[in-house]
Design a protein around this motif. Sequence first.
Motif, PDB file in Angstrom:
ATOM      1  N   VAL A   1       0.846  -1.191   0.000  1.00  0.00           N
ATOM      2  CA  VAL A   1       0.000   0.000   0.000  1.00  0.00           C
ATOM      3  C   VAL A   1       0.880   1.239   0.000  1.00  0.00           C
ATOM      4  N   MET A   2       0.407   2.266  -0.685  1.00  0.00           N
ATOM      5  CA  MET A   2       1.050   3.567  -0.644  1.00  0.00           C
ATOM      6  C   MET A   2       0.001   4.601  -0.269  1.00  0.00           C
ATOM      7  N   GLY A   3       0.458   5.615   0.443  1.00  0.00           N
ATOM      8  CA  GLY A   3      -0.509   6.586   0.904  1.00  0.00           C
ATOM      9  C   GLY A   3       0.068   7.979   1.032  1.00  0.00           C
TER      10      GLY A   3
ATOM     11  N   ALA B   1      -5.151   9.689   2.171  1.00  0.00           N
ATOM     12  CA  ALA B   1      -5.652   8.742   1.173  1.00  0.00           C
ATOM     13  C   ALA B   1      -4.628   7.638   0.987  1.00  0.00           C
ATOM     14  N   ALA B   2      -5.092   6.474   0.542  1.00  0.00           N
ATOM     15  CA  ALA B   2      -4.204   5.340   0.336  1.00  0.00           C
ATOM     16  C   ALA B   2      -4.652   4.554  -0.888  1.00  0.00           C
TER      17      ALA B   2
ATOM     18  N   VAL C   1     -10.014   9.526   3.719  1.00  0.00           N
ATOM     19  CA  VAL C   1     -10.637   9.977   4.947  1.00  0.00           C
ATOM     20  C   VAL C   1     -11.794  10.904   4.581  1.00  0.00           C
ATOM     21  N   ASP C   2     -12.723  11.036   5.494  1.00  0.00           N
ATOM     22  CA  ASP C   2     -13.967  11.737   5.183  1.00  0.00           C
ATOM     23  C   ASP C   2     -13.750  13.179   4.725  1.00  0.00           C
ATOM     24  N   PHE C   3     -12.787  13.865   5.320  1.00  0.00           N
ATOM     25  CA  PHE C   3     -12.673  15.291   5.038  1.00  0.00           C
ATOM     26  C   PHE C   3     -12.092  15.590   3.658  1.00  0.00           C
TER      27      PHE C   3
ATOM     28  N   THR D   1      -8.142  12.898  -5.082  1.00  0.00           N
ATOM     29  CA  THR D   1      -8.094  11.612  -5.765  1.00  0.00           C
ATOM     30  C   THR D   1      -6.670  11.085  -5.764  1.00  0.00           C
ATOM     31  N   ILE D   2      -6.505   9.857  -5.284  1.00  0.00           N
ATOM     32  CA  ILE D   2      -5.195   9.213  -5.309  1.00  0.00           C
ATOM     33  C   ILE D   2      -5.156   8.256  -6.492  1.00  0.00           C
ATOM     34  N   SER D   3      -4.018   8.219  -7.164  1.00  0.00           N
ATOM     35  CA  SER D   3      -3.860   7.329  -8.309  1.00  0.00           C
ATOM     36  C   SER D   3      -2.399   6.915  -8.416  1.00  0.00           C
ATOM     37  N   SER D   4      -2.149   5.931  -9.256  1.00  0.00           N
ATOM     38  CA  SER D   4      -0.773   5.453  -9.416  1.00  0.00           C
ATOM     39  C   SER D   4      -0.475   5.185 -10.881  1.00  0.00           C
ATOM     40  N   ASP D   5       0.779   5.347 -11.229  1.00  0.00           N
ATOM     41  CA  ASP D   5       1.270   5.042 -12.574  1.00  0.00           C
ATOM     42  C   ASP D   5       2.430   4.073 -12.399  1.00  0.00           C
TER      43      ASP D   5
END
Length: 119
Positions: free
Chosen positions: A33-35, A49-50, A60-62, A68-72
């Motif tokens: 996991v990355m966050g 975010a993770a 998280v809610d706030f 938006t978290i994303s990965s390449d």
Amino acid sequence: QVQLVESGGGLVQAGGSLRLSCAASESIFLFNVMGWYRQAPGKERELVAAITSGRSTNYVDFVKGRFTISSDNAKNTVYLQMNSLEPEDTAVYYCNAVRVLFGKDYSYWGQGTQVTVSS
């Protein structure tokens, strides 16, 4: 030693956007996991975010609906797109990567990037 290098922070007005990048020194496939975490002055570091190696995401809610978290995988980079920024989002943002080997967690941190949102 794993290295994580964040970039993309800066000063933005409320309502604006920033995109943070976290470049890893090795394939992000190797991390479970990355966050992204953040730490505001006088406050504890908190998860934002993770994303897992299977690309499942958690927020998280706030920040839901704004970040938006994303990965390449080809670039070994994880991103955090931050929209509708608020002054309360001002903090140092840190990238984190966790690898689980033989039941033991190995956690790595970047040096952080400052995000400042003016009102």
